[in-house]
Design a protein around this motif. Sequence first.
Motif, PDB file in Angstrom:
ATOM      1  N   ILE A 121       0.083  44.291 -38.587  1.00 55.96           N
ATOM      2  CA  ILE A 121      -0.084  45.468 -39.444  1.00 55.96           C
ATOM      3  C   ILE A 121      -0.052  45.003 -40.900  1.00 55.96           C
ATOM      4  N   SER A 122      -1.053  45.383 -41.679  1.00 54.69           N
ATOM      5  CA  SER A 122      -1.164  44.847 -43.039  1.00 54.69           C
ATOM      6  C   SER A 122      -0.643  45.781 -44.119  1.00 54.69           C
ATOM      7  N   LEU A 123      -0.354  47.048 -43.773  1.00 55.44           N
ATOM      8  CA  LEU A 123       0.205  47.987 -44.746  1.00 55.44           C
ATOM      9  C   LEU A 123       1.279  48.809 -44.047  1.00 55.44           C
ATOM     10  N   ILE A 124       2.515  48.739 -44.571  1.00 54.49           N
ATOM     11  CA  ILE A 124       3.674  49.387 -43.961  1.00 54.49           C
ATOM     12  C   ILE A 124       4.297  50.301 -45.004  1.00 54.49           C
ATOM     13  N   GLU A 125       4.393  51.590 -44.684  1.00 51.40           N
ATOM     14  CA  GLU A 125       4.897  52.575 -45.640  1.00 51.40           C
ATOM     15  C   GLU A 125       6.407  52.765 -45.454  1.00 51.40           C
ATOM     16  N   VAL A 126       7.139  52.699 -46.562  1.00 45.71           N
ATOM     17  CA  VAL A 126       8.604  52.797 -46.523  1.00 45.71           C
ATOM     18  C   VAL A 126       9.092  53.668 -47.672  1.00 45.71           C
ATOM     19  N   THR A 127       9.622  54.849 -47.369  1.00 36.67           N
ATOM     20  CA  THR A 127      10.332  55.693 -48.336  1.00 36.67           C
ATOM     21  C   THR A 127      10.981  56.842 -47.571  1.00 36.67           C
ATOM     22  N   HIS A 128      11.700  57.666 -48.280  1.00 34.50           N
ATOM     23  CA  HIS A 128      12.117  58.969 -47.761  1.00 34.50           C
ATOM     24  C   HIS A 128      10.870  59.677 -47.242  1.00 34.50           C
ATOM     25  N   GLY A 129      11.022  60.549 -46.272  1.00 31.37           N
ATOM     26  CA  GLY A 129       9.865  61.236 -45.704  1.00 31.37           C
ATOM     27  C   GLY A 129       9.024  61.956 -46.730  1.00 31.37           C
ATOM     28  N   ASP A 130       9.651  62.464 -47.793  1.00 30.58           N
ATOM     29  CA  ASP A 130       8.930  63.170 -48.845  1.00 30.58           C
ATOM     30  C   ASP A 130       8.644  62.269 -50.048  1.00 30.58           C
ATOM     31  N   GLY A 131       8.775  60.975 -49.841  1.00 36.95           N
ATOM     32  CA  GLY A 131       8.377  60.027 -50.876  1.00 36.95           C
ATOM     33  C   GLY A 131       9.472  59.693 -51.870  1.00 36.95           C
ATOM     34  N   LEU A 132       9.085  58.936 -52.881  1.00 38.55           N
ATOM     35  CA  LEU A 132      10.012  58.525 -53.925  1.00 38.55           C
ATOM     36  C   LEU A 132      10.693  59.750 -54.540  1.00 38.55           C
ATOM     37  N   GLY A 133      12.005  59.669 -54.684  1.00 40.70           N
ATOM     38  CA  GLY A 133      12.745  60.787 -55.248  1.00 40.70           C
ATOM     39  C   GLY A 133      12.987  61.925 -54.286  1.00 40.70           C
ATOM     40  N   GLY A 134      12.631  61.747 -53.015  1.00 43.37           N
ATOM     41  CA  GLY A 134      12.724  62.844 -52.047  1.00 43.37           C
ATOM     42  C   GLY A 134      14.131  63.132 -51.547  1.00 43.37           C
ATOM     43  N   SER A 135      15.071  62.220 -51.776  1.00 39.47           N
ATOM     44  CA  SER A 135      16.439  62.404 -51.287  1.00 39.47           C
ATOM     45  C   SER A 135      17.151  63.442 -52.149  1.00 39.47           C
ATOM     46  N   THR A 136      17.014  64.700 -51.749  1.00 36.01           N
ATOM     47  CA  THR A 136      17.549  65.833 -52.505  1.00 36.01           C
ATOM     48  C   THR A 136      18.088  66.878 -51.534  1.00 36.01           C
ATOM     49  N   PHE A 137      18.775  67.861 -52.084  1.00 34.55           N
ATOM     50  CA  PHE A 137      19.293  68.949 -51.250  1.00 34.55           C
ATOM     51  C   PHE A 137      18.159  69.687 -50.551  1.00 34.55           C
ATOM     52  N   ASN A 138      17.057  69.926 -51.263  1.00 41.38           N
ATOM     53  CA  ASN A 138      15.956  70.713 -50.708  1.00 41.38           C
ATOM     54  C   ASN A 138      15.270  70.011 -49.547  1.00 41.38           C
ATOM     55  N   TYR A 139      15.099  68.688 -49.671  1.00 38.87           N
ATOM     56  CA  TYR A 139      14.350  67.944 -48.657  1.00 38.87           C
ATOM     57  C   TYR A 139      15.244  67.237 -47.639  1.00 38.87           C
ATOM     58  N   GLY A 140      16.476  66.986 -48.015  1.00 39.71           N
ATOM     59  CA  GLY A 140      17.394  66.248 -47.152  1.00 39.71           C
ATOM     60  C   GLY A 140      17.752  64.901 -47.760  1.00 39.71           C
ATOM     61  N   PHE A 141      19.036  64.566 -47.716  1.00 40.60           N
ATOM     62  CA  PHE A 141      19.501  63.328 -48.336  1.00 40.60           C
ATOM     63  C   PHE A 141      19.337  62.131 -47.407  1.00 40.60           C
ATOM     64  N   SER A 142      18.956  61.004 -47.981  1.00 42.04           N
ATOM     65  CA  SER A 142      18.830  59.755 -47.231  1.00 42.04           C
ATOM     66  C   SER A 142      20.205  59.158 -46.961  1.00 42.04           C
ATOM     67  N   LEU A 143      20.337  58.482 -45.839  1.00 38.96           N
ATOM     68  CA  LEU A 143      21.567  57.751 -45.542  1.00 38.96           C
ATOM     69  C   LEU A 143      21.726  56.566 -46.495  1.00 38.96           C
ATOM     70  N   VAL A 144      20.616  55.871 -46.737  1.00 37.09           N
ATOM     71  CA  VAL A 144      20.613  54.687 -47.589  1.00 37.09           C
ATOM     72  C   VAL A 144      19.617  54.907 -48.720  1.00 37.09           C
ATOM     73  N   ASP A 145      19.996  54.538 -49.937  1.00 44.33           N
ATOM     74  CA  ASP A 145      19.113  54.674 -51.093  1.00 44.33           C
ATOM     75  C   ASP A 145      17.761  54.026 -50.803  1.00 44.33           C
ATOM     76  N   GLU A 146      16.682  54.753 -51.079  1.00 42.41           N
ATOM     77  CA  GLU A 146      15.350  54.250 -50.746  1.00 42.41           C
ATOM     78  C   GLU A 146      15.023  52.944 -51.462  1.00 42.41           C
ATOM     79  N   ARG A 147      15.610  52.710 -52.608  1.00 39.51           N
ATOM     80  CA  ARG A 147      15.335  51.458 -53.317  1.00 39.51           C
ATOM     81  C   ARG A 147      15.879  50.265 -52.534  1.00 39.51           C
TER      82      ARG A 147
END
Length: 349
Positions: free
Chosen positions: A46-72
């Motif tokens: 696989i040559s392209l692998i996508e990695v972030t919160h489900g709603d993308g960069l900055g998505g770890s919020t109350f509205n979308y749901g908090f990540s267990l581990v910081d996306e960075r």
Amino acid sequence: MTTGDGSARDLRLVDTTLRDGSHAMAHQFTEANVRDTVRALDTAGISLIEVTHGDGLGGSTFNYGFSLVDERVLIKAAAEEARNATIAVLLLPGLGTVTDLRAAADLGAGAVRIATHCTEADVSTQHFTEARKLGLETVGFLMLSHMSEPGALAKQARIMVDAGCQCVYVVDSAGALILEEAGDRIAALVAEVGDTAQVGYHGHQNLSFGVANSVLAYRAGARQIDGSLVALGAGAGNSPTEVLAATFDRLGIRTGVDADVLMDACENIVKPYITRLPVMDRSSIVQGYAGVYSSFLLHAERAAERYQVPAHEILYRVGANKYVGGQEDMIIDIALQLAAEREGSTSFR
């Protein structure tokens, strides 16, 4: 088109397990989950692998749901494990920022997928401009593509391509497109952008057409197709990467990906950490039928439990109201309305 090892390929398979799959995992990926999955995907070709919160960069919020581990932390870990693959991040303008994008690039991301509602491509232009300045590969996501007819969708694709997008996607965020509905949209985008950009397809399994639509998308001119291992993703899940690899191999379409290695990864790496297997149950089928954003599923189920109303009834009304990504909070209003209606009906009797 060539693969990472220099051999020719007809189609690029992109894996979104560690981004779209974040929805199904309630954004609870561990660093070990990310490292193990990236190593396996990289080994499979696989040559392209996508990695972030489900709603993308900055998505770890109350509205979308908090990540267990910081996306960075997760982006950095993914970049460290990838030997041949490029790590991609998702960015929703208005949620993720140019500052977030720069930080992701510094951590090793080599591509960004910039996502807008299918009628709002114009909000992405500054982000594409900055991404190209950073030397990132650029992809445009026209979310909820079923809400726009092929010709109108193609005009939105043109806006993204003119801004610097190198591959623009028909994104069936609701899993609502059926066969020619997907193929016709791909064909319209291909006719519009010509040789100036590639066209891609991102499918969901809510009505079970993700893989079939992906085949039709390729035949209509798409040259990048998304999947997730074990279909891990929002709603009923994404087109399974391992099934896509096997299907295209059977059709004689070269992807440069080893389906057996992907299947090993499914059984030995991904399945053990999945907390919720994607399934075509009543609520996820309703999402496809009513055209509801797939990531709304868990939000609807939580509201249903809290207010004691059926999740599928919430989703029907979300579809009728044509809510889009970013309106997750409106699900509570619908649940409250349904609860009040039920209480009134009971009181009347």
